[in-house]
Scaffold this motif. Structure first.
Motif, PDB file in Angstrom:
ATOM      1  N   ILE A 180       0.823  -1.204   0.000  1.00  0.00           N
ATOM      2  CA  ILE A 180       0.000   0.000   0.000  1.00  0.00           C
ATOM      3  C   ILE A 180       0.862   1.260   0.000  1.00  0.00           C
ATOM      4  O   ILE A 180       2.015   1.248   0.415  1.00  0.00           O
ATOM      5  CB  ILE A 180      -0.954   0.039   1.213  1.00  0.00           C
ATOM      6  N   ASN A 181       0.275   2.360  -0.463  1.00  0.00           N
ATOM      7  CA  ASN A 181       0.928   3.668  -0.385  1.00  0.00           C
ATOM      8  C   ASN A 181      -0.055   4.668   0.212  1.00  0.00           C
ATOM      9  O   ASN A 181      -1.086   4.283   0.756  1.00  0.00           O
ATOM     10  CB  ASN A 181       1.418   4.119  -1.766  1.00  0.00           C
ATOM     11  N   GLU A 182       0.226   5.961   0.095  1.00  0.00           N
ATOM     12  CA  GLU A 182      -0.595   6.966   0.772  1.00  0.00           C
ATOM     13  C   GLU A 182      -2.037   7.035   0.274  1.00  0.00           C
ATOM     14  O   GLU A 182      -2.909   7.588   0.951  1.00  0.00           O
ATOM     15  CB  GLU A 182       0.038   8.357   0.661  1.00  0.00           C
ATOM     16  N   GLN A 183      -2.332   6.473  -0.893  1.00  0.00           N
ATOM     17  CA  GLN A 183      -3.714   6.514  -1.379  1.00  0.00           C
ATOM     18  C   GLN A 183      -4.654   5.681  -0.506  1.00  0.00           C
ATOM     19  O   GLN A 183      -5.874   5.863  -0.545  1.00  0.00           O
ATOM     20  CB  GLN A 183      -3.795   6.016  -2.829  1.00  0.00           C
ATOM     21  N   VAL A 184      -4.096   4.800   0.311  1.00  0.00           N
ATOM     22  CA  VAL A 184      -4.930   3.966   1.174  1.00  0.00           C
ATOM     23  C   VAL A 184      -5.690   4.803   2.201  1.00  0.00           C
ATOM     24  O   VAL A 184      -6.766   4.412   2.653  1.00  0.00           O
ATOM     25  CB  VAL A 184      -4.075   2.892   1.882  1.00  0.00           C
ATOM     26  N   PHE A 185      -5.152   5.985   2.550  1.00  0.00           N
ATOM     27  CA  PHE A 185      -5.835   6.840   3.526  1.00  0.00           C
ATOM     28  C   PHE A 185      -7.220   7.238   3.020  1.00  0.00           C
ATOM     29  O   PHE A 185      -8.194   7.253   3.762  1.00  0.00           O
ATOM     30  CB  PHE A 185      -5.002   8.085   3.817  1.00  0.00           C
ATOM     31  N   HIS A 204       6.318   1.577   0.401  1.00  0.00           N
ATOM     32  CA  HIS A 204       5.777   2.623  -0.467  1.00  0.00           C
ATOM     33  C   HIS A 204       5.014   3.707   0.297  1.00  0.00           C
ATOM     34  O   HIS A 204       4.551   4.672  -0.289  1.00  0.00           O
ATOM     35  CB  HIS A 204       4.841   2.006  -1.516  1.00  0.00           C
ATOM     36  N   LEU A 205       4.892   3.534   1.601  1.00  0.00           N
ATOM     37  CA  LEU A 205       4.167   4.510   2.419  1.00  0.00           C
ATOM     38  C   LEU A 205       5.146   5.601   2.874  1.00  0.00           C
ATOM     39  O   LEU A 205       5.915   5.418   3.807  1.00  0.00           O
ATOM     40  CB  LEU A 205       3.528   3.820   3.624  1.00  0.00           C
ATOM     41  N   LEU A 222      -1.864   2.891  16.954  1.00  0.00           N
ATOM     42  CA  LEU A 222      -1.456   3.180  15.585  1.00  0.00           C
ATOM     43  C   LEU A 222      -0.002   2.751  15.384  1.00  0.00           C
ATOM     44  O   LEU A 222       0.886   3.172  16.106  1.00  0.00           O
ATOM     45  CB  LEU A 222      -1.600   4.679  15.298  1.00  0.00           C
ATOM     46  N   ASP A 223       0.213   1.889  14.396  1.00  0.00           N
ATOM     47  CA  ASP A 223       1.559   1.385  14.106  1.00  0.00           C
ATOM     48  C   ASP A 223       1.975   1.837  12.713  1.00  0.00           C
ATOM     49  O   ASP A 223       1.430   1.392  11.701  1.00  0.00           O
ATOM     50  CB  ASP A 223       1.577  -0.141  14.200  1.00  0.00           C
ATOM     51  N   LEU A 224       2.945   2.740  12.668  1.00  0.00           N
ATOM     52  CA  LEU A 224       3.498   3.237  11.408  1.00  0.00           C
ATOM     53  C   LEU A 224       4.997   2.945  11.336  1.00  0.00           C
ATOM     54  O   LEU A 224       5.727   3.590  10.588  1.00  0.00           O
ATOM     55  CB  LEU A 224       3.260   4.744  11.293  1.00  0.00           C
ATOM     56  N   SER A 225       5.446   1.986  12.090  1.00  0.00           N
ATOM     57  CA  SER A 225       6.873   1.665  12.148  1.00  0.00           C
ATOM     58  C   SER A 225       7.381   1.049  10.843  1.00  0.00           C
ATOM     59  O   SER A 225       6.614   0.528  10.048  1.00  0.00           O
ATOM     60  CB  SER A 225       7.142   0.699  13.309  1.00  0.00           C
ATOM     61  N   GLU A 226       8.676   1.171  10.637  1.00  0.00           N
ATOM     62  CA  GLU A 226       9.366   0.572   9.491  1.00  0.00           C
ATOM     63  C   GLU A 226       8.786   1.024   8.153  1.00  0.00           C
ATOM     64  O   GLU A 226       8.502   0.224   7.272  1.00  0.00           O
ATOM     65  CB  GLU A 226       9.351  -0.959   9.605  1.00  0.00           C
ATOM     66  N   ASN A 259      11.853   4.652  11.122  1.00  0.00           N
ATOM     67  CA  ASN A 259      11.490   5.573  10.060  1.00  0.00           C
ATOM     68  C   ASN A 259      12.661   6.538   9.866  1.00  0.00           C
ATOM     69  O   ASN A 259      13.796   6.220  10.240  1.00  0.00           O
ATOM     70  CB  ASN A 259      10.190   6.305  10.410  1.00  0.00           C
ATOM     71  N   LYS A 260      12.378   7.724   9.340  1.00  0.00           N
ATOM     72  CA  LYS A 260      13.434   8.725   9.144  1.00  0.00           C
ATOM     73  C   LYS A 260      13.114   9.978   9.945  1.00  0.00           C
ATOM     74  O   LYS A 260      13.321  11.102   9.514  1.00  0.00           O
ATOM     75  CB  LYS A 260      13.562   9.045   7.656  1.00  0.00           C
TER      76      LYS A 260
END
Length: 267
Positions: A180-185, A204-205, A222-226, A259-260
């Motif tokens: 998935i990428n940002e369009q999933v939002f 791709h996120l 909410l998990d946005l790791s890696e 992440n960065k």
């Protein structure tokens, strides 16, 4: 007669006498290895069946007919690649199904539509592939009572129109290790009751959507790791004054490792 759970895995049982299980009239949970024996009696009281790690390749018509009151079914880590459209017709009371770690493709998900009381569905680590809206997983929208959906570790890049209407039953969604990428939002913003969301390990996120988080105010985990997120992705303005998670008053667990993100993440 008081035994409720029976585990017969990893034994040398080759044959069973007729009505062998009649000595367990209150049996509610059975863990069995299909390679060892076949059962030919009806289990009226059985509510939970664990048939994981059995090298099952196909679920035939009325496959579970001897378990009419089954509520929880574990078929994880098999080799299931074929499912008859009527395989689950005899177990319509199922509320939890674990099909993770099989060879299931998106076309086979339609065989589960008859389970109108389904609340928990685990389809992680299968062979579900979507590349565009033409490949949308539209049949998932039919599960009106679904509370927890796991689609992780599949090659899913687009959810299409699965959640085009406001959906209030789904509380947990796992989209980790997908494409998935940002369009999933935009595609899942209608999940207004969502409490747990996992979108970790998606290469791709690389960007977040503030409007998405403004709608999902019930998030607790909410998990946005890696991913490839930076500190800037968490602010909607150049001056970093508007934190996009500012309205998440219910958020208790936030995972952002690997992440960065730098030290000016929180101002």
């Amino acid at each position: 007669e008081l035994i409720q759970t029976l585990n017969l895995n990893e034994n040398e049982i080759k044959d069973l006498q007729k009505n062998y299980f009649s000595i367990f009239p209150n049996l509610e949970r059975l863990i069995r290895n299909l390679k060892l024996f076949d059962i030919n009696e009806i289990f009226e009281c059985l509510q939970e069946l664990d048939m994981s790690d059995n090298e099952i390749k196909e679920l035939q018509k009325n496959y579970f007919k001897i378990f009419p009151n089954l509520v929880k079914l574990n078929l994880s880590r098999n080799s299931i690649e074929k499912i008859d459209k009527e395989a689950f017709n005899a177990v319509l009371n199922l509320r939890e199904v674990d099909l993770s770690g099989n060879k299931i493709k998106k076309e086979l998900i339609s065989s589960l539509v008859c389970l109108e009381q389904l609340e928990i569905l685990n389809l992680s680590a299968n062979q579900i592939v979507t590349k565009s809206k033409e490949d949308e997983l539209s049949m998932l929208s039919r599960f009106a009572t679904l509370k927890d959906l796991n689609l992780s570790a599949n090659k899913i890049s687009d959810l299409g129109n699965v959640f085009i209407q406001e959906q209030t039953s789904l509380l947990g969604l796992d989209l980790s290790q997908t494409d998935i990428n940002e369009q999933v939002f935009e595609q899942i913003k209608m999940l207004v009751s969502l409490k747990k969301l996992n979108m970790s390990s998606n290469k791709h996120l690389k960007k977040l959507d503030q409007s998405f988080f403004d709608k999902l105010t019930n998030l607790e985990e909410l998990d946005l790791s890696e991913n490839e997120l930076t500190s800037d992705d968490f602010y909607s303005d150049e001056n970093k004054k508007v934190f996009i998670l500012k309205n998440q008053s219910n958020l208790k667990i936030l995972r952002l490792s690997n992440n960065k993100i730098n030290y000016d993440f929180i101002k």
